[in-house]
Design a protein around this motif. Sequence first.
Motif, PDB file in Angstrom:
ATOM      1  N   LYS A  30       0.860  -1.188   0.000  1.00  0.00           N
ATOM      2  CA  LYS A  30       0.000   0.000   0.000  1.00  0.00           C
ATOM      3  C   LYS A  30       0.891   1.231   0.000  1.00  0.00           C
ATOM      4  O   LYS A  30       2.085   1.152   0.297  1.00  0.00           O
ATOM      5  N   ASP A  31       0.334   2.347  -0.344  1.00  0.00           N
ATOM      6  CA  ASP A  31       1.062   3.602  -0.458  1.00  0.00           C
ATOM      7  C   ASP A  31       1.719   3.953   0.883  1.00  0.00           C
ATOM      8  O   ASP A  31       1.024   4.147   1.881  1.00  0.00           O
ATOM      9  N   PRO A  32       3.068   4.049   0.923  1.00  0.00           N
ATOM     10  CA  PRO A  32       3.743   4.327   2.187  1.00  0.00           C
ATOM     11  C   PRO A  32       3.529   5.747   2.707  1.00  0.00           C
ATOM     12  O   PRO A  32       3.896   6.047   3.841  1.00  0.00           O
ATOM     13  N   THR A  33       2.922   6.610   1.903  1.00  0.00           N
ATOM     14  CA  THR A  33       2.640   7.963   2.390  1.00  0.00           C
ATOM     15  C   THR A  33       1.278   8.044   3.083  1.00  0.00           C
ATOM     16  O   THR A  33       0.838   9.121   3.464  1.00  0.00           O
ATOM     17  N   THR A  34       0.624   6.886   3.265  1.00  0.00           N
ATOM     18  CA  THR A  34      -0.669   6.837   3.938  1.00  0.00           C
ATOM     19  C   THR A  34      -0.539   6.085   5.260  1.00  0.00           C
ATOM     20  O   THR A  34       0.471   5.422   5.515  1.00  0.00           O
ATOM     21  N   GLY A  35      -1.564   6.177   6.084  1.00  0.00           N
ATOM     22  CA  GLY A  35      -1.599   5.417   7.336  1.00  0.00           C
ATOM     23  C   GLY A  35      -0.478   5.795   8.287  1.00  0.00           C
ATOM     24  O   GLY A  35       0.085   6.893   8.205  1.00  0.00           O
ATOM     25  N   PRO A  36      -0.122   4.887   9.193  1.00  0.00           N
ATOM     26  CA  PRO A  36       0.906   5.179  10.196  1.00  0.00           C
ATOM     27  C   PRO A  36       2.268   5.557   9.594  1.00  0.00           C
ATOM     28  O   PRO A  36       2.950   6.437  10.113  1.00  0.00           O
ATOM     29  N   MET A  37       2.663   4.936   8.479  1.00  0.00           N
ATOM     30  CA  MET A  37       3.945   5.286   7.858  1.00  0.00           C
ATOM     31  C   MET A  37       3.908   6.714   7.333  1.00  0.00           C
ATOM     32  O   MET A  37       4.849   7.490   7.544  1.00  0.00           O
ATOM     33  N   GLY A  38       2.834   7.088   6.664  1.00  0.00           N
ATOM     34  CA  GLY A  38       2.688   8.459   6.179  1.00  0.00           C
ATOM     35  C   GLY A  38       2.694   9.466   7.316  1.00  0.00           C
ATOM     36  O   GLY A  38       3.289  10.548   7.205  1.00  0.00           O
ATOM     37  N   ASP A  39       2.026   9.101   8.415  1.00  0.00           N
ATOM     38  CA  ASP A  39       2.024   9.974   9.594  1.00  0.00           C
ATOM     39  C   ASP A  39       3.454  10.196  10.087  1.00  0.00           C
ATOM     40  O   ASP A  39       3.836  11.310  10.442  1.00  0.00           O
ATOM     41  N   ARG A  40       4.253   9.152  10.115  1.00  0.00           N
ATOM     42  CA  ARG A  40       5.644   9.264  10.580  1.00  0.00           C
ATOM     43  C   ARG A  40       6.498  10.056   9.599  1.00  0.00           C
ATOM     44  O   ARG A  40       7.370  10.822  10.014  1.00  0.00           O
ATOM     45  N   PHE A  41       6.278   9.877   8.290  1.00  0.00           N
ATOM     46  CA  PHE A  41       7.005  10.687   7.302  1.00  0.00           C
ATOM     47  C   PHE A  41       6.760  12.170   7.573  1.00  0.00           C
ATOM     48  O   PHE A  41       7.690  12.969   7.628  1.00  0.00           O
ATOM     49  N   ARG A  42       5.485  12.526   7.721  1.00  0.00           N
ATOM     50  CA  ARG A  42       5.141  13.932   7.955  1.00  0.00           C
ATOM     51  C   ARG A  42       5.694  14.418   9.302  1.00  0.00           C
ATOM     52  O   ARG A  42       6.206  15.536   9.396  1.00  0.00           O
ATOM     53  N   GLU A  43       5.612  13.580  10.317  1.00  0.00           N
ATOM     54  CA  GLU A  43       6.102  13.944  11.640  1.00  0.00           C
ATOM     55  C   GLU A  43       7.611  14.181  11.647  1.00  0.00           C
ATOM     56  O   GLU A  43       8.120  15.016  12.398  1.00  0.00           O
ATOM     57  N   ASN A  44       8.341  13.469  10.810  1.00  0.00           N
ATOM     58  CA  ASN A  44       9.803  13.552  10.794  1.00  0.00           C
ATOM     59  C   ASN A  44      10.353  14.473   9.709  1.00  0.00           C
ATOM     60  O   ASN A  44      11.562  14.459   9.442  1.00  0.00           O
ATOM     61  N   THR A  45       9.492  15.255   9.086  1.00  0.00           N
ATOM     62  CA  THR A  45       9.932  16.243   8.109  1.00  0.00           C
ATOM     63  C   THR A  45       9.878  17.614   8.775  1.00  0.00           C
ATOM     64  O   THR A  45       8.801  18.087   9.123  1.00  0.00           O
ATOM     65  N   PRO A  46      11.024  18.238   9.002  1.00  0.00           N
ATOM     66  CA  PRO A  46      11.026  19.522   9.695  1.00  0.00           C
ATOM     67  C   PRO A  46      10.352  20.612   8.859  1.00  0.00           C
ATOM     68  O   PRO A  46      10.680  20.795   7.696  1.00  0.00           O
TER      69      PRO A  46
ATOM     70  N   ALA B  43      13.578  21.395  -3.982  1.00  0.00           N
ATOM     71  CA  ALA B  43      12.146  21.592  -3.725  1.00  0.00           C
ATOM     72  C   ALA B  43      11.883  21.798  -2.233  1.00  0.00           C
ATOM     73  O   ALA B  43      11.081  22.655  -1.846  1.00  0.00           O
ATOM     74  N   TYR B  44      12.572  21.028  -1.404  1.00  0.00           N
ATOM     75  CA  TYR B  44      12.421  21.184   0.046  1.00  0.00           C
ATOM     76  C   TYR B  44      12.883  22.576   0.471  1.00  0.00           C
ATOM     77  O   TYR B  44      12.190  23.280   1.213  1.00  0.00           O
ATOM     78  N   VAL B  45      14.044  23.000  -0.001  1.00  0.00           N
ATOM     79  CA  VAL B  45      14.585  24.311   0.345  1.00  0.00           C
ATOM     80  C   VAL B  45      13.641  25.416  -0.144  1.00  0.00           C
ATOM     81  O   VAL B  45      13.359  26.365   0.592  1.00  0.00           O
ATOM     82  N   ALA B  46      13.119  25.305  -1.359  1.00  0.00           N
ATOM     83  CA  ALA B  46      12.192  26.310  -1.893  1.00  0.00           C
ATOM     84  C   ALA B  46      10.950  26.420  -1.010  1.00  0.00           C
ATOM     85  O   ALA B  46      10.468  27.525  -0.729  1.00  0.00           O
ATOM     86  N   GLY B  47      10.443  25.291  -0.556  1.00  0.00           N
ATOM     87  CA  GLY B  47       9.281  25.295   0.330  1.00  0.00           C
ATOM     88  C   GLY B  47       9.567  25.971   1.651  1.00  0.00           C
ATOM     89  O   GLY B  47       8.741  26.732   2.174  1.00  0.00           O
ATOM     90  N   ARG B  48      10.740  25.701   2.206  1.00  0.00           N
ATOM     91  CA  ARG B  48      11.121  26.338   3.477  1.00  0.00           C
ATOM     92  C   ARG B  48      11.271  27.848   3.283  1.00  0.00           C
ATOM     93  O   ARG B  48      10.844  28.633   4.118  1.00  0.00           O
ATOM     94  N   CYS B  49      11.909  28.247   2.175  1.00  0.00           N
ATOM     95  CA  CYS B  49      12.113  29.672   1.909  1.00  0.00           C
ATOM     96  C   CYS B  49      10.785  30.389   1.661  1.00  0.00           C
ATOM     97  O   CYS B  49      10.606  31.528   2.084  1.00  0.00           O
TER      98      CYS B  49
END
Length: 125
Positions: free
Chosen positions: A57-73, A99-105
């Motif tokens: 299943k899509d790893p960006t969903t469910g508990p794994m997705g929650d952890r991805f989002r939680e661990n992205t500063p 892309a990450y840097v652009a989003g932060r900026c």
Amino acid sequence: MPASSDAYPEVRFNDYITPVARTFVRKISSRCLSEPGVLVLLISAIAIDKGKTIFAKDPTTGPMGDRFRENTPVMNIPFPLFIAQGEADTLVIPSVQDAYVAGRCALGQKRITGSAPTNNCAALP
């Protein structure tokens, strides 16, 4: 994925990885991705199951997705954020980092960036 399921009990490895890919994923996750042997594992995996995914299943969903989002500063910090990138890095490709840097900026984070024409940041002064 094995590290995440070890660290977070609600992230169950078998929920996210197909049965046929589990041995492969466990083997590759225990190795440095820049080792020559990893390339052989990847080529073997592509040759065996061309066009198939390792994910049940899509790893960006469910508990794994929650952890991805939680661990992205995402919070701004009151001093410049240093971001370093190896220009030849094949694991964290520069466009993903950019892309990450652009989003932060875009959210007002001040930054200092650096890059080196290597596959890692060890050469940055």
